[in-house]
Enzyme design. Structure first.
Site, PDB file in Angstrom:
ATOM      1  N   MET A 196      -2.241   4.417  -4.311  1.00  0.00           N
ATOM      2  CA  MET A 196      -3.297   3.724  -5.037  1.00  0.00           C
ATOM      3  C   MET A 196      -2.782   2.454  -5.730  1.00  0.00           C
ATOM      4  SD  MET A 196      -5.543   5.482  -3.858  1.00  0.00           S
ATOM      5  CE  MET A 196      -7.171   6.022  -4.323  1.00  0.00           C
ATOM      6  N   ARG A 197      -1.971   1.684  -5.022  1.00  0.00           N
ATOM      7  CA  ARG A 197      -1.553   0.369  -5.499  1.00  0.00           C
ATOM      8  C   ARG A 197      -1.976  -0.651  -4.463  1.00  0.00           C
ATOM      9  NH1 ARG A 197      -0.892  -0.172 -10.386  1.00  0.00           N
ATOM     10  NH2 ARG A 197       0.377  -2.037 -10.137  1.00  0.00           N
ATOM     11  N   ALA A 243     -11.220  16.245   7.839  1.00  0.00           N
ATOM     12  CA  ALA A 243     -11.197  15.286   8.957  1.00  0.00           C
ATOM     13  C   ALA A 243      -9.988  14.348   8.837  1.00  0.00           C
ATOM     14  CB  ALA A 243     -12.495  14.491   8.992  1.00  0.00           C
ATOM     15  N   GLY A 259      -1.241  14.340  -2.388  1.00  0.00           N
ATOM     16  CA  GLY A 259      -0.361  14.380  -1.217  1.00  0.00           C
ATOM     17  C   GLY A 259      -0.809  15.305  -0.104  1.00  0.00           C
ATOM     18  N   ARG A 269       3.863  -7.329  -9.486  1.00  0.00           N
ATOM     19  CA  ARG A 269       3.645  -6.644  -8.209  1.00  0.00           C
ATOM     20  C   ARG A 269       4.741  -6.993  -7.217  1.00  0.00           C
ATOM     21  NH1 ARG A 269      -1.208  -4.086  -7.434  1.00  0.00           N
ATOM     22  NH2 ARG A 269      -2.673  -4.757  -8.995  1.00  0.00           N
ATOM     23  N   VAL A 284      -8.413  -5.272   0.718  1.00  0.00           N
ATOM     24  CA  VAL A 284      -8.308  -3.839   0.431  1.00  0.00           C
ATOM     25  C   VAL A 284      -9.162  -3.029   1.409  1.00  0.00           C
ATOM     26  CG1 VAL A 284      -8.824  -2.054  -1.300  1.00  0.00           C
ATOM     27  CG2 VAL A 284      -7.786  -4.211  -1.999  1.00  0.00           C
ATOM     28  N   ASP A 285      -8.572  -1.960   1.954  1.00  0.00           N
ATOM     29  CA  ASP A 285      -9.267  -1.053   2.878  1.00  0.00           C
ATOM     30  C   ASP A 285      -9.909  -1.809   4.046  1.00  0.00           C
ATOM     31  OD1 ASP A 285      -8.565   1.146   1.310  1.00  0.00           O
ATOM     32  OD2 ASP A 285     -10.270   0.827   0.001  1.00  0.00           O
ATOM     33  N   HIS A 329      -8.392   5.892   4.831  1.00  0.00           N
ATOM     34  CA  HIS A 329      -9.427   5.649   3.824  1.00  0.00           C
ATOM     35  C   HIS A 329     -10.587   6.618   4.075  1.00  0.00           C
ATOM     36  CE1 HIS A 329     -11.714   3.473   0.861  1.00  0.00           C
ATOM     37  NE2 HIS A 329     -12.736   3.447   1.700  1.00  0.00           N
ATOM     38  N   LEU A 337      -1.408  -3.785  -2.360  1.00  0.00           N
ATOM     39  CA  LEU A 337      -0.192  -4.473  -1.911  1.00  0.00           C
ATOM     40  C   LEU A 337      -0.499  -5.957  -1.717  1.00  0.00           C
ATOM     41  CD1 LEU A 337       0.878  -1.721   0.619  1.00  0.00           C
ATOM     42  CD2 LEU A 337       2.082  -2.311  -1.494  1.00  0.00           C
ATOM     43  N   ASN A 386      -2.987   2.801   6.946  1.00  0.00           N
ATOM     44  CA  ASN A 386      -3.613   3.410   5.765  1.00  0.00           C
ATOM     45  C   ASN A 386      -4.694   4.373   6.224  1.00  0.00           C
ATOM     46  OD1 ASN A 386      -4.394   3.670   2.943  1.00  0.00           O
ATOM     47  ND2 ASN A 386      -6.157   2.368   3.405  1.00  0.00           N
ATOM     48  N   SER A 433     -11.187   6.755   8.137  1.00  0.00           N
ATOM     49  CA  SER A 433     -10.663   5.719   9.031  1.00  0.00           C
ATOM     50  C   SER A 433      -9.163   5.573   8.827  1.00  0.00           C
ATOM     51  CB  SER A 433     -11.303   4.361   8.709  1.00  0.00           C
ATOM     52  OG  SER A 433     -12.715   4.441   8.716  1.00  0.00           O
ATOM     53  N   ASN A 493      -2.588  14.472   2.505  1.00  0.00           N
ATOM     54  CA  ASN A 493      -2.355  13.767   3.784  1.00  0.00           C
ATOM     55  C   ASN A 493      -0.862  13.719   4.107  1.00  0.00           C
ATOM     56  OD1 ASN A 493      -4.838  12.645   5.190  1.00  0.00           O
ATOM     57  ND2 ASN A 493      -5.276  12.191   3.034  1.00  0.00           N
TER      58      ASN A 493
END
Ligand code: GAR
Length: 215
Positions: free
Chosen positions: A92-93, A175, A14, A67, A146-147, A111, A95, A109, A138, A16
């Site tokens: 870390m799920r 950063a 946590g 899910r 994903v990402d 990353h 979606l 998000n 990013s 961030n």
């Protein structure tokens, strides 16, 4: 002016979340965190929310058969909290596209790589193995892959001689703690628009690039 009601989803440490909490605590910041949600009961980030007096909820994914059922519960509490933006911060799920589409343009998000480089896990090891001279992070709108998704802010850091995964991860994390609050601020100020598969910041194609000095 009303502040943008923001929910933060996380799964672990946590840091961030903490960076977003700190940013929102500054006078005049245009967003507020109305809810912090963890899918793991043992997430350390829950303490950050408690210390800041931010409501938190635990939605353990293991309690749901699918899910989709997990996401129905998630969606319900986000809407009940009046969330206008959802920030994934080490959530870390994966979606489903149904959830992503329902929150299109309102789901972002962070990353730990300069996307499109290194989506997925082990980003720092992979950056070192690829002999990159720059790494970074990013912030992007979430797309079903994903990402991936329109980039809003990227912050670059140098890869230095003698770096290992931990040293590089720490530099990138610092950063991240600049980039995520900046992205939230830009969105809350209405300066970010989705234009097809790109984000525009102040009418210019994204991402906004933060250099290592933070300017
Ligand atoms: C951060 O490095 C974030 O970029 C990463 O998880 C970490 C969470 O740290 N997210 C991803 O890898 C998403 N694909 P934190 O819990 O201290 O914020």
């Amino acid at each position: 002016m009303a502040r943008l009601k923001t929910a933060v989803l996380f799964s672990g440490r946590g840091s961030n979340l903490q960076a977003l909490i700190a940013a929102c605590a500054a006078p005049g910041f245009p967003a507020e965190i109305v809810l912090a949600v963890s899918n793991r009961p043992d997430a350390a980030g829950l303490d950050h929310a408690a210390q800041a007096g931010i409501p938190s909820q635990i939605v353990p994914h293991r309690d749901f058969k699918t899910r989709e059922e997990f996401e129905v519960a998630l969606d319900k509490i986000l809407r009940a909290a009046g969330a206008e933006l959802v920030c994934l911060a080490g959530f870390m799920r994966v979606l489903t596209s149904g959830f992503v589409e329902a929150w299109r343009g309102k789901l972002i998000n962070i990353h730990p790589s300069l996307l499109p480089d290194f989506p997925g896990l082990d980003t720092h090891r992979r950056a070192l193995e690829a002999h990159k001279s720059r790494a970074g992070c990013s912030v992007h709108f979430v797309a079903p892959e994903v990402d991936a998704g329109p980039l809003i802010v990227q912050a670059a850091v140098p890869v230095l001689p003698g770096d290992d995964e931990h040293k590089l991860a720490a530099r990138v994390l610092a950063a991240e703690h600049r980039a995520y609050p900046l992205a939230l601020k830009l969105i809350a100020e209405g300066r970010v628009k989705l234009a097809g598969n790109r984000a525009e910041i102040d009418g210019k194609p994204g991402p906004l690039l933060l250099d290592p000095a933070g300017s």
